[in-house]
Design a protein around this motif. Structure first.
Motif, PDB file in Angstrom:
ATOM      1  N   THR A 257      47.389  41.135  34.449  1.00  0.00           N
ATOM      2  CA  THR A 257      46.290  40.306  34.933  1.00  0.00           C
ATOM      3  C   THR A 257      45.553  40.991  36.083  1.00  0.00           C
ATOM      4  N   ASP A 258      46.299  41.612  36.990  1.00  0.00           N
ATOM      5  CA  ASP A 258      45.683  42.337  38.101  1.00  0.00           C
ATOM      6  C   ASP A 258      44.815  43.499  37.594  1.00  0.00           C
ATOM      7  N   ALA A 259      45.185  44.034  36.424  1.00  0.00           N
ATOM      8  CA  ALA A 259      44.408  45.133  35.841  1.00  0.00           C
ATOM      9  C   ALA A 259      43.180  44.636  35.071  1.00  0.00           C
ATOM     10  N   GLY A 260      42.959  43.327  35.078  1.00  0.00           N
ATOM     11  CA  GLY A 260      41.793  42.761  34.403  1.00  0.00           C
ATOM     12  C   GLY A 260      42.010  42.485  32.926  1.00  0.00           C
ATOM     13  N   ILE A 261      43.266  42.441  32.503  1.00  0.00           N
ATOM     14  CA  ILE A 261      43.596  42.215  31.097  1.00  0.00           C
ATOM     15  C   ILE A 261      43.948  40.752  30.892  1.00  0.00           C
ATOM     16  N   LYS A 262      43.389  40.154  29.857  1.00  0.00           N
ATOM     17  CA  LYS A 262      43.751  38.790  29.495  1.00  0.00           C
ATOM     18  C   LYS A 262      45.088  38.819  28.749  1.00  0.00           C
ATOM     19  N   VAL A 263      46.030  37.994  29.184  1.00  0.00           N
ATOM     20  CA  VAL A 263      47.346  37.928  28.547  1.00  0.00           C
ATOM     21  C   VAL A 263      47.468  36.609  27.785  1.00  0.00           C
TER      22      VAL A 263
END
Length: 266
Positions: A257-263
Motif C-alpha cells: 500500500t505504501d508503494a501505491g499498489i492496491k491490495v
C-alpha cells in the motif's frame, strides 16, 4: 494409489516442507519404504528433486513443480483470486496472461464473465467480448473454443514445466501489441526486490507483458509473499494491483500500500 498419484503426493509434500524422509513419506502415503525409495530415485532421474541419504530435498532457491502437479495446490484460494481479478477487467479490453495455475484460473473466470455479457448483448453485436493475448499453451487451448473471446497466441519455444512459450518469437509478437491490462502469475514477491519467477526466459516475457500494458495486476496466493525466486520480473513500481488471499501478512499489505499498489485480499 497409482504411481502418478504417489508422485504428485510426494512432490506436494516436498514443495510444502522442502525435504522428504523416506520413512515419514511411506507412513503418510501408506506404502512401503522400498516403494518410496524407487519413486524418489525415478523423480531424481527426471531432475524433479535431489536424492539424499534417507530421503530427498528440493531444487533451487524456490522449488518449481511442473504445472500439472501444481494445479491442486491452494486451489480454492486461486479460484477466489481469479474471480476477484476477473472483476477488474472490463468488457472489450485486451488482456495479457502469462502462464501458471493462477492465471489459468483467471482465464476461466474471464471466459465465464465474457460469456455472460455476450448472452446479454444484442444478436447483431458480433465483436468478441474480450481479447486475450497469452504465451501459455494450456490457456490458449482452453480459450480457443470460446467464441466470445479473441485469442492471440505468441510464438516461441515451449517450456514443458509451465507450458509457456518463450524466446525471440515471443518477444517479436508482444512487441507489436498494446494491452489494456496484464495479469501476471509469479513465483515470489519480495517487499524490496518486487516480483520474481524461477526462470530468466519466463521473467523476460512477463516483464514485456507488463511493459506493454496500461495497468498490471499480479495474482498470487499468500504463500508466495516474502518468497524469492531466481529471476526478477519487475519492481513494485511496475505493479498497480495485487490480488491475493486473506493470508497475506499485514506487514506485506502495508508495504504494498505504501508503494501505491492496491491490495485485494479475498
Amino acid at each position: 494409489m497409482s504411481k502418478h498419484e504417489r508422485w504428485s503426493a510426494l512432490l506436494e509434500l516436498l514443495a510444502a516442507e522442502g525435504r522428504l524422509d523416506v520413512e515419514e513419506a511411506a507412513t503418510a502415503l501408506e506404502v512401503s519404504p522400498a516403494t518410496i525409495r524407487r519413486d524418489l530415485d525415478e523423480l531424481a532421474e527426471q531432475q524433479m528433486l535431489v536424492r539424499t541419504r534417507g530421503g530427498a530435498i528440493a531444487h533451487g532457491v524456490s522449488y518449481e513443480l511442473p504445472l500439472r502437479y501444481k494445479s491442486a495446490r491452494h486451489a480454492s484460494e486461486k479460484q477466489r483470486i481469479a474471480a476477484a481479478a476477473a472483476e477488474l477487467i472490463g468488457s472489450g479490453e485486451v488482456v495479457g496472461l502469462n502462464g501458471g495455475t493462477t492465471t489459468t484460473e483467471v482465464a476461466r473466470a474471464v471466459a465465464l464473465r465474457a460469456g455472460s455479457s455476450r448472452r446479454d448483448a444484442p444478436d447483431h453485436l458480433a465483436a468478441p467480448a474480450l481479447t486475450v493475448v497469452t504465451n501459455a499453451l494450456n490457456i490458449a487451448g482452453e480459450l480457443a473454443v470460446r467464441p466470445q473471446i479473441k485469442i492471440v497466441v505468441t510464438g516461441g519455444v515451449a517450456r514443458p514445466q509451465s507450458y509457456e512459450l518463450v524466446g525471440p518469437l515471443t518477444v517479436g509478437v508482444l512487441g507489436e501489441v498494446v494491452l489494456d491490462v496484464a495479469v501476471l502469475g509469479v513465483d515470489g514477491m519480495d517487499p524490496h526486490l518486487g516480483v520474481m519467477t524461477h526462470h530468466e526466459d519466463e521473467a523476460s516475457i512477463s516483464r514485456l507483458f507488463a511493459q506493454r500494458a496500461q495497468r498490471v495486476i499480479v495474482v498470487t496466493d499468500s504463500s508466495k509473499m516474502g518468497r524469492r525466486a531466481f529471476a526478477r520480473i519487475c519492481g513494485l513500481d511496475g505493479i498497480d494491483v495485487v490480488v491475493t488471499d486473506s493470508g497475506i501478512p499485514a506487514a506485506m499489505t502495508a508495504r504494498l500500500t505504501d508503494a501505491g499498489i492496491k491490495v485485494v485480499a479475498v
